[in-house]
Design a protein around this motif. Sequence first.
Motif, PDB file in Angstrom:
ATOM      1  N   PHE A 280      44.494 109.859 -24.905  1.00  0.00           N
ATOM      2  CA  PHE A 280      45.911 109.611 -25.192  1.00  0.00           C
ATOM      3  C   PHE A 280      46.476 108.766 -24.058  1.00  0.00           C
ATOM      4  CE2 PHE A 280      49.653 111.529 -27.560  1.00  0.00           C
ATOM      5  CZ  PHE A 280      50.621 110.735 -26.979  1.00  0.00           C
ATOM      6  N   ASP A 281      47.056 107.635 -24.365  1.00  0.00           N
ATOM      7  CA  ASP A 281      47.780 106.738 -23.456  1.00  0.00           C
ATOM      8  C   ASP A 281      47.566 105.287 -23.849  1.00  0.00           C
ATOM      9  OD1 ASP A 281      49.058 108.620 -21.862  1.00  0.00           O
ATOM     10  OD2 ASP A 281      47.463 108.665 -20.364  1.00  0.00           O
ATOM     11  N   GLY A 282      46.268 104.891 -23.951  1.00  0.00           N
ATOM     12  CA  GLY A 282      45.972 103.505 -24.286  1.00  0.00           C
ATOM     13  C   GLY A 282      45.785 102.617 -23.084  1.00  0.00           C
ATOM     14  N   ILE A 283      45.225 103.159 -21.978  1.00  0.00           N
ATOM     15  CA  ILE A 283      45.017 102.348 -20.783  1.00  0.00           C
ATOM     16  C   ILE A 283      43.974 101.268 -21.052  1.00  0.00           C
ATOM     17  CG2 ILE A 283      45.687 104.233 -19.259  1.00  0.00           C
ATOM     18  CD1 ILE A 283      42.738 104.687 -18.624  1.00  0.00           C
ATOM     19  N   SER A 284      44.072 100.162 -20.335  1.00  0.00           N
ATOM     20  CA  SER A 284      43.205  99.012 -20.593  1.00  0.00           C
ATOM     21  C   SER A 284      41.741  99.319 -20.314  1.00  0.00           C
ATOM     22  CB  SER A 284      43.664  97.818 -19.755  1.00  0.00           C
ATOM     23  OG  SER A 284      43.690  98.126 -18.375  1.00  0.00           O
ATOM     24  N   GLU A 285      41.455 100.205 -19.350  1.00  0.00           N
ATOM     25  CA  GLU A 285      40.067 100.533 -19.036  1.00  0.00           C
ATOM     26  C   GLU A 285      39.316 101.121 -20.220  1.00  0.00           C
ATOM     27  OE1 GLU A 285      42.030 100.513 -15.009  1.00  0.00           O
ATOM     28  OE2 GLU A 285      42.556 100.945 -17.085  1.00  0.00           O
ATOM     29  N   GLY A 286      40.026 101.807 -21.102  1.00  0.00           N
ATOM     30  CA  GLY A 286      39.381 102.460 -22.239  1.00  0.00           C
ATOM     31  C   GLY A 286      38.656 101.493 -23.140  1.00  0.00           C
ATOM     32  N   GLU A 287      39.167 100.281 -23.259  1.00  0.00           N
ATOM     33  CA  GLU A 287      38.552  99.293 -24.140  1.00  0.00           C
ATOM     34  C   GLU A 287      37.241  98.773 -23.571  1.00  0.00           C
ATOM     35  OE1 GLU A 287      39.869  95.295 -26.655  1.00  0.00           O
ATOM     36  OE2 GLU A 287      41.192  96.136 -25.115  1.00  0.00           O
TER      37      GLU A 287
END
Length: 340
Positions: A280-287
Motif C-alpha cells: 500500500f502506497d505506490g512508491i517508485s521502488e515497487g515497480e
Amino acid sequence: MVTMTDVAHAAGVSRATASYALRGDARIAPDTAERVREAARRLHYTANLSARSLRSGRNGVIGVAIFELDRPYPSEMGAAMSREAARHGLQAIVQQTSNSKESEISILRKVTSQLCDGMIFSPGNVNDEEIRALSGGKPMVLLDDISPDPVFDSVYTACAEGGEAAVRHLIDIGCKHILIVGGTYEDLADDGKSTGVSARRMLGSLQALEEAGMPIDPGMFLPLAPWDPETARACAHRIVDSGRPVDGVFGMTDTIALGLIRGFADRGIRVPEDVAVIGFDGISEGECFIPSLSTIRTDLDDLARKAMGLLLKRIDGETDDAPVRLTADYELVVRESTRR
C-alpha cells in the motif's frame, strides 16, 4: 534584478495578470498563465519574498511537516507538495517530525508561526488546541487527521477503501490463507487507535474478508513495529518458521511488503508462486523490485492538490466554513507479486 514588470512585458500581459498567473489564480486563462510562467522561466525571475511580505503581510512560503523523509513514501509526498506549491508560485519548506512531540512543537512554534503563511501537517503527538496555539493561528491542513471533532481541514489517504481493495484482490486470485501485516486485531477495539492509518486499513481488510465469507481469526493480523523493511523481513522468517499455512499477504505499506518478499526469499518461499504479496502506497521502488510489487497506489499529486487547495482558500480568506475532509484518489496496481 528581473522584476514582475519585466515578466509581464515579456509575456505581453499586465503586471497584475502576471502576478495572478504566477500565484496560480484560477481566474487566469490556462494559455495565458503558461505564457507568463514561460516568460518567468526564460528571464530567471525569482519573486522577492521580502517585498511581497511587506506589501501583503505574507511570505509566499508554505510549511509541510511529515513523519519522516528517509523513507520512500513520505519523501515522495514531500516532493509532490513542493511541486504543487511551485505551481501556485509559492515555496515549500518540508520538515521531518520524526514522530516526536518535541519536533512537532518546535516546527509549529519556530517555522509555521514565524516563517509560513500556512502549514500542511501530519500530526502524531499534538492535539488540535496545541496546534492552534503553537502555530500562531496560521491556517492549517492536516493529513490523516484522527480527531473525532475536527478543527482543521484534512486530507486522507483512502486507507479503508484501499485495504479492502488489496485483500479483495488477494481473494480474487484464489488466496485462501491470508495474513495482514502491520497491526493487531485488538487495535480495532481501542477507541484511541481505531481511526488511525493502520486500524482503517485493517477495517477495510475485514470488510473484504467478510464480504467473501471467509472466517475471521485475530491471528490473521500480525503486529509490526517499526514499519520498516528489516522488521518485515524478520516477520516473514517467523511466518515461515511457524509452519502456518499462508498463500496471500497484505503488507500495510509498500516498505513492509518489500521486506516481506525478501524475508520469504531467505526461506526459499517464492513470490507469487507460493505466496502472493501486495502493499500500500505506490512508491517508485515497487515497480523496479524483483518481483515488481502489486500495490494500492495513493495519487500523491491529487493529495497535494487537494491539501494545497484547502490551505490556500483559508490563507486567502475565501472561506470560513466548517472544516472540510477530503480523500486522495487511489488505484489498485497489479504487478508480478500477485500475478499467477
